[in-house]
Write a protein that holds these residues in place. Structure first.
Motif, mmCIF file in Angstrom:
data_model
loop_
_atom_site.group_PDB
_atom_site.id
_atom_site.type_symbol
_atom_site.label_atom_id
_atom_site.label_comp_id
_atom_site.label_asym_id
_atom_site.label_seq_id
_atom_site.Cartn_x
_atom_site.Cartn_y
_atom_site.Cartn_z
ATOM 1 N N ASN A 279 -5.831 -13.015 8.081
ATOM 2 C CA ASN A 279 -5.486 -13.051 6.657
ATOM 3 C C ASN A 279 -4.533 -14.189 6.341
ATOM 4 O O ASN A 279 -4.542 -14.724 5.229
ATOM 5 C CB ASN A 279 -4.888 -11.718 6.209
ATOM 6 C CG ASN A 279 -5.306 -11.364 4.786
ATOM 7 O OD1 ASN A 279 -6.406 -11.713 4.349
ATOM 8 N ND2 ASN A 279 -4.446 -10.673 4.055
ATOM 9 N N ASN B 187 -6.004 -0.884 -5.016
ATOM 10 C CA ASN B 187 -6.414 -1.895 -4.050
ATOM 11 C C ASN B 187 -5.330 -2.051 -2.987
ATOM 12 O O ASN B 187 -4.145 -2.109 -3.308
ATOM 13 C CB ASN B 187 -6.621 -3.247 -4.743
ATOM 14 C CG ASN B 187 -7.728 -3.205 -5.778
ATOM 15 O OD1 ASN B 187 -8.803 -2.663 -5.536
ATOM 16 N ND2 ASN B 187 -7.469 -3.792 -6.941
ATOM 17 N N VAL B 188 -5.755 -2.126 -1.729
ATOM 18 C CA VAL B 188 -4.826 -2.380 -0.637
ATOM 19 C C VAL B 188 -5.438 -3.435 0.282
ATOM 20 O O VAL B 188 -6.658 -3.592 0.341
ATOM 21 C CB VAL B 188 -4.517 -1.104 0.188
ATOM 22 C CG1 VAL B 188 -3.788 -0.081 -0.633
ATOM 23 C CG2 VAL B 188 -5.795 -0.519 0.778
ATOM 24 N N THR C 275 -0.892 2.325 7.205
ATOM 25 C CA THR C 275 -1.474 3.297 8.136
ATOM 26 C C THR C 275 -2.265 2.617 9.247
ATOM 27 O O THR C 275 -2.452 3.196 10.319
ATOM 28 C CB THR C 275 -2.393 4.291 7.399
ATOM 29 O OG1 THR C 275 -3.492 3.578 6.802
ATOM 30 C CG2 THR C 275 -1.636 5.010 6.296
ATOM 31 N N GLU C 276 -2.737 1.395 8.983
ATOM 32 C CA GLU C 276 -3.506 0.683 10.000
ATOM 33 C C GLU C 276 -2.627 -0.106 10.966
ATOM 34 O O GLU C 276 -3.109 -0.646 11.963
ATOM 35 C CB GLU C 276 -4.490 -0.280 9.329
ATOM 36 C CG GLU C 276 -5.572 0.415 8.523
ATOM 37 C CD GLU C 276 -6.560 -0.563 7.922
ATOM 38 O OE1 GLU C 276 -7.636 -0.113 7.486
ATOM 39 O OE2 GLU C 276 -6.269 -1.777 7.878
ATOM 40 N N ASN D 70 -6.352 -3.683 3.454
ATOM 41 C CA ASN D 70 -6.677 -3.050 4.724
ATOM 42 C C ASN D 70 -7.653 -3.950 5.486
ATOM 43 O O ASN D 70 -8.003 -5.044 5.038
ATOM 44 C CB ASN D 70 -7.251 -1.646 4.507
ATOM 45 C CG ASN D 70 -8.426 -1.651 3.525
ATOM 46 O OD1 ASN D 70 -9.041 -2.691 3.278
ATOM 47 N ND2 ASN D 70 -8.729 -0.494 2.973
ATOM 48 N N ASN D 71 -8.112 -3.493 6.625
ATOM 49 C CA ASN D 71 -9.026 -4.298 7.433
ATOM 50 C C ASN D 71 -10.305 -4.633 6.676
ATOM 51 O O ASN D 71 -10.834 -5.742 6.787
ATOM 52 C CB ASN D 71 -9.372 -3.558 8.732
ATOM 53 C CG ASN D 71 -8.220 -3.522 9.703
ATOM 54 O OD1 ASN D 71 -7.382 -4.422 9.711
ATOM 55 N ND2 ASN D 71 -8.158 -2.489 10.534
ATOM 56 N N GLN E 81 -14.801 -3.725 -1.504
ATOM 57 C CA GLN E 81 -13.394 -3.926 -1.855
ATOM 58 C C GLN E 81 -13.208 -4.999 -2.925
ATOM 59 O O GLN E 81 -12.248 -4.948 -3.690
ATOM 60 C CB GLN E 81 -12.597 -4.342 -0.611
ATOM 61 C CG GLN E 81 -12.854 -3.499 0.623
ATOM 62 C CD GLN E 81 -12.477 -2.053 0.454
ATOM 63 O OE1 GLN E 81 -11.478 -1.746 -0.194
ATOM 64 N NE2 GLN E 81 -13.274 -1.149 1.018
ATOM 65 N N THR F 250 -10.690 -4.965 3.428
ATOM 66 C CA THR F 250 -10.424 -5.980 2.403
ATOM 67 C C THR F 250 -10.295 -7.362 3.034
ATOM 68 O O THR F 250 -10.817 -8.351 2.508
ATOM 69 C CB THR F 250 -9.137 -5.633 1.635
ATOM 70 O OG1 THR F 250 -9.262 -4.322 1.076
ATOM 71 C CG2 THR F 250 -8.885 -6.627 0.513
ATOM 72 N N ALA G 167 -0.210 -4.134 1.944
ATOM 73 C CA ALA G 167 -1.002 -3.890 3.145
ATOM 74 C C ALA G 167 -1.130 -2.391 3.384
ATOM 75 O O ALA G 167 -0.336 -1.597 2.890
ATOM 76 C CB ALA G 167 -0.354 -4.571 4.344
ATOM 77 N N ASP G 168 -2.141 -2.025 4.129
ATOM 78 C CA ASP G 168 -2.339 -0.619 4.484
ATOM 79 C C ASP G 168 -1.508 -0.313 5.726
ATOM 80 O O ASP G 168 -1.922 -0.594 6.859
ATOM 81 C CB ASP G 168 -3.822 -0.352 4.747
ATOM 82 C CG ASP G 168 -4.119 1.121 4.954
ATOM 83 O OD1 ASP G 168 -3.157 1.901 5.129
ATOM 84 O OD2 ASP G 168 -5.298 1.506 4.940
#
Length: 713
Positions: free
Chosen positions: A91, A29-30, A71-72, A32-33, A6, A35, A68-69
Motif C-alpha cells: 500500500n 470503508n476501511v 483486526t488484520e 483492509n487486505n 471495495q 481494499t 486501516a483494519d
C-alpha cells in the motif's frame, strides 16, 4: 473501467476518472487486505488508460475511509521486520503511485478520514473537505505511528510543527483546523463537496505547474534546518509528551519527524517503516491495540444484549438527589431522556439541580452548547418530593444511601410505581443484588446498575445480574445504559461486584506497605511511575476515606480470608479523625481550591503523624517489590473473578478496570499485564509474598495456567 467489492473506477466527462470507495459488505470503508488488493488492481488499469486528464476520489459511504483494519494487523505484527516491510509496502507503493500519476488528483473527504484513510488523502494533490467532517492521524494512541507515508507527506504539506502536534496529540481534527493548518485546500457543505472538487480539478488542469510544484515539495527534503527541527521537537515533547510520559510512540514520532526533515521521499519512507516496525513489537502497542480490539468486542456484546430489549424509555426516574443520583438525572436529561429526580429533602433536590446547571453552564462557557439548549435540557429534569410523580416510569434508578436496610425498604416501595414492563435498578457499589431482591415481588425485573463518580465523566456502568434477574431485564438495563452514552459490562452478583472487588485488595495492600514502614510519598511516586494516574494515597482521598472504610467493612465480612481489616489500619486512623479526603479538604493530603475551583493537594504533617503511628515494622523493599506487593492482590482477585465466572471474558474484565478505575491504558488491563509478565512469574512473586496472607496466594487455576504456559488472551 473497474468494479470491485471495495472500490470502483469509472470515466466521467472531460477525460476525468472517478475512484470511488464503497465497500459492498460494510457500513464504512476501511483499508483492509481486500481494499489494498483492489486499489492495486485499479491503479494498474488507471496507469494503462489513455487520455486520462484527472482523478476524482470519492466515497459512496457517509464516511471516506475510517482507517486501516486493525483486526488484520495483530498477526502481521508478530512477523519479522522484513516480512512486515513487504506486507505494508504494497500500500505504500500504491500511495506513491497515486502521488506520481501524470495528471492531477483531488480527493473529497466526508464523514471521517483517519489513519490510513487520511494517509491516502495526503498522497493526492488536493483535498476538499466537508465542513462536518473529522480527520486525524491517531496511530500513536495505538502505540504505533502512521505507516503509509503519513509522517513523510503531512509535514511537507502542513509544516513540521503542525504535523508533530497532530501525530503526537493523536486527536481528531475538525475542518476549520485542517484548513488553518494547510492540510486541506477547500471546505464546504457535504452537498457541495463533489462540485468543489471538480472545480479544484479544473483549476489544476488549467495550471499544471501548481500540482507539479506541490509534488516536488512532498517528495523533497523539508526546508527546515536541523537546529529548527530539534527546537520544534523539544517544544512538541514538552506540550504533548508531558501529559502521558509513559507512552513511547508520541515522543518517537516527534523524533522521527525531526530527523527526517533532510530526507527525500524514499529515504523518509524507509525511516518511517523502520520505526513503525520497531514500535509494533513493543508491549505498549500490543496493549493499546488490544484495548482498541477489546473496546470493539465489549461494544458488540452490549449491542447484542440490547437487541433483546423491548423497553420504550420515555422517562426515567432517580431516587436520591445526592452526588450519584443527581449525576444520573443529569446524564439522562443530557442524552434526551426526561428524568424525574425524587428525594425526601428539598435541599437535596436543589443541590441536584444546581449540579446539573453547573455542568451545563460549563458546556456553554466552552462554546459547546447554547443557553437555549441548556435551558431545554434542564427543563426535562423534574425535581419532586412526591411518589406519585414516579407512576408509569419505565426505568427507576434507586440511588439512596449505601445501607442495605434503607435500600431494601425504598426498593420495595418503588415497585408499585414502575410502568408495565419497566425495570427497577439499584445504584450500589457493594451490596448484594440477590440480597436486595429478597423482599421484591418481581425480583426478575430487578438488577444492579453501578455508576462511577462523576457520572457524567466516567464511561463504565457495571450491570449486576442477581440470582433471579431475567435475561430480558439485563437487556433492558443494557439498552438504557447505551442510551445514556455509557459503556455497560454485565457481571454476576458477588461481594463488591467486579471493579471494587478487584480494587480493594490494592487499598489493603497499600495499608500493609504502610504497616511495614514504607514512606507514603514514595509508594505514591512508585505507583505513578508504574503507570497509575495517581498513587494509592491520592486515590484514596479522591474516592473518599469514609467510602473506602465502608467498603472495607463489607468485604471483610463477606471475604474474611483475604479481605480482613489490616491492624493497625491507616484508613481507619484517618477515618476516626474525619479526614475523608478531598470532600473534607483533609485526608492523606490537605487540599485548597485553586482559582478555577479545583482541589490542589499539599503534604500535611498531621496526616504524616497518623501514618507514622501505623508503621509498626521496618521492611526494606525495592521499587519493583513495592509494585508487586501492590498489584499482586489485585491480579489474584481478578483471576478469582474470572475463574468464578463473575465476568464473562478477558476483554470485559480489562475494559471494566480501564473505564472504571483509570487502570494504565498502556498496560492494556490487568489480565493483559499478567499475560505480558507471565502467569508463571506472577505465581513466583506470589510464593515470595505468601507470608502476607491469602490475598497473596495464587489460585489453583493460576498455578495450572503457569504449568501449562497458558495466557488469558
Amino acid at each position: 473501467m473497474y468494479q470491485g467489492n471495495q472500490l470502483s473506477l469509472s470515466r466521467l466527462d472531460n477525460d476525468i476518472v472517478e475512484l470511488n470507495f464503497d465497500a459492498k459488505a460494510g457500513s464504512v470503508n476501511v483499508f483492509n487486505n481486500a481494499t489494498v488488493k483492489e486499489l492495486t488492481e485499479a491503479l494498474d488499469i488507471l496507469e494503462a488508460a489513455e487520455g486520462v486528464k484527472g482523478l476524482l476520489v470519492t466515497s459512496g459511504k457517509p464516511v471516506f475511509v475510517v482507517g486501516a483494519d486493525i483486526t488484520e494487523f495483530e498477526g502481521v505484527f508478530t512477523q519479522p521486520a522484513a516480512e512486515m516491510k513487504v506486507y505494508f509496502g504494497v500500500n505504500n507503493n500504491n500511495f506513491n503511485r497515486i502521488e506520481d500519476l501524470p495528471f492531477p488528483t483531488v480527493v473529497t473527504i466526508n464523514g471521517f478520514a483517519l489513519g490510513g484513510g487520511l494517509e491516502f488523502c495526503v498522497a493526492c494533490d488536493y483535498r476538499v473537505m466537508a465542513d462536518n467532517t473529522k480527520i486525524g492521524l491517531p496511530e500513536t494512541g495505538l502505540g504505533i505511528i502512521p505507516g503509509w507515508g503519513g509522517t513523510v507527506r503531512a509535514p511537507r504539506i502542513m509544516g513540521l510543527e503542525n504535523a508533530m502536534a497532530w501525530m503526537a496529540g493523536a486527536r481528531q481534527q475538525k475542518a476549520d483546523a485542517a484548513l488553518a493548518a494547510g492540510l486541506v485546500d477547500k471546505v464546504g457543505p457535504v452537498a457541495e463537496l463533489r462540485e468543489l472538487a471538480l472545480q479544484q480539478l479544473a483549476e489544476a488542469q488549467a495550471k499544471p505547474s501548481d500540482y507539479q510544484a506541490r509534488r516536488t515539495v512532498k517528495t523533497s527534503a523539508l526546508d527546515v534546518s536541523p537546529e529548527q527541527a530539534k527546537e520544534q521537537a523539544e517544544a512538541a515533547k514538552a506540550q504533548f509528551c508531558a501529559r502521558a510520559p509513559h507512552l513511547k510512540a508520541p515522543a518517537a514520532v516527534i523524533d522521527l519527524l525531526a530527523n527526517a526533515t533532510g530526507a527525500d521521499r524514499a529515504q523518509a519512507l524507509d525511516m518511517e517503516s523502520d520505526l513503525f516496525n520497531e514500535l509494533t513489537k513493543t508491549d505498549q502497542s500490543r496493549a493499546l491495540i488490544g484495548n482498541f480490539m477489546n473496546d470493539q468486542y465489549v461494544g458488540k456484546v452490549a449491542k447484542k444484549l440490547a437487541k433483546g430489549s423491548n423497553l420504550k424509555i420515555d422517562q426515567a426516574a432517580v431516587i436520591g438527589a445526592g452526588i450519584m443520583g443527581g449525576g444520573v438525572a443529569y446524564q439522562s436529561a443530557f442524552r434526551g431522556i426526561p428524568a424525574v429526580m425524587k428525594d425526601i429533602n428539598q435541599d437535596a433536590l436543589d443541590l441536584g439541580i444546581n449540579e446539573a446547571d453547573k455542568l451545563l453552564a460549563k458546556k456553554v462557557r466552552q462554546g459547546r452548547m447554547s443557553e437555549e439548549k441548556k435551558a431545554e435540557i434542564l427543563s426535562t429534569i423534574t425535581p419532586t418530593l412526591e411518589d406519585k410523580d414516579l407512576n408509569g416510569t419505565q426505568v427507576i434508578v434507586e440511588a439512596v444511601v449505601e445501607n442495605p436496610e434503607v435500600k431494601a425498604k425504598v426498593l420495595a416501595d418503588l415497585e408499585d410505581h414502575i410502568g408495565e414492563g419497566g425495570v427497577l435498578v439499584s445504584n450500589t457499589s457493594t451490596i448484594s443484588i440477590t440480597r436486595l431482591a429478597k423482599n421484591l415481588k418481581r425480583p426478575d425485573k430487578f438488577a444492579g446498575m453501578h455508576f462511577f463518580n462523576p457520572v457524567h465523566a466516567m464511561p463504565l456502568v457495571e450491570i449486576i445480574r442477581g440470582e433471579e434477574t431475567s435475561d430480558e431485564t439485563i437487556a433492558d438495563v443494557v439498552a438504557y445504559s447505551l442510551a445514556l452514552g455509557k459503556k455497560p459490562i454485565v457481571v454476576n452478583d458477588c461481594p463488591a461486584f467486579l471493579v471494587n472487588r478487584v480494587l480493594f485488595p490494592y487499598f489493603r495492600a497499600y495499608e500493609l506497605l504502610i504497616r511495614d514502614g514504607l514512606d507514603m510519598y514514595r509508594i505514591d511516586k512508585v505507583m505513578e511511575t508504574w503507570g497509575w494516574p495517581m498513587g494509592p494515597a491520592y486515590l484514596s482521598d479522591v474516592c473518599g476515606i469514609d467510602t473506602i472504610r465502608h467498603c472495607q467493612d463489607v468485604l471483610a465480612t463477606d471475604l474474611p480470608d483475604r479481605m480482613s481489616l489490616v491492624e493497625p489500619s491507616v484508613m481507619d486512623a484517618l477515618y476516626q479523625q474525619k479526614r475523608f479526603g478531598q470532600k473534607t479538604d483533609t485526608g492523606f493530603f490537605s487540599y485548597q481550591q485553586d482559582a478555577k475551583g479545583r482541589p490542589q493537594r499539599a503534604n500535611d504533617p498531621a496526616a504524616e503523624a497518623l501514618v507514622a503511628e501505623c508503621q509498626v515494622n521496618q521492611v526494606e523493599l525495592t521499587d519493583e517489590e513495592i509494585v508487586m506487593r501492590a498489584m499482586l492482590p489485585m491480579a489474584i482477585e481478578m483471576a478469582r473473578c474470572f475463574e468464578e465466572g463473575i465476568v464473562a471474558s478477558a476483554p470485559e474484565a480489562d475494559m471494566a478496570l480501564l473505564w472504571g478505575l483509570g487502570f494504565p491504558a498502556f498496560r492494556g488491563g490487568l489480565l493483559r499485564w499478567m499475560d505480558e509478565l507471565g502467569v508463571k512469574t506472577i505465581c513466583e512473586w506470589s510464593e515470595k509474598f505468601s507470608h502476607l496472607g491469602e490475598a497473596y496466594k495464587a489460585t489453583d487455576g493460576m498455578k495450572a495456567m503457569a504449568a501449562e504456559g497458558k495466557t488469558y488472551y
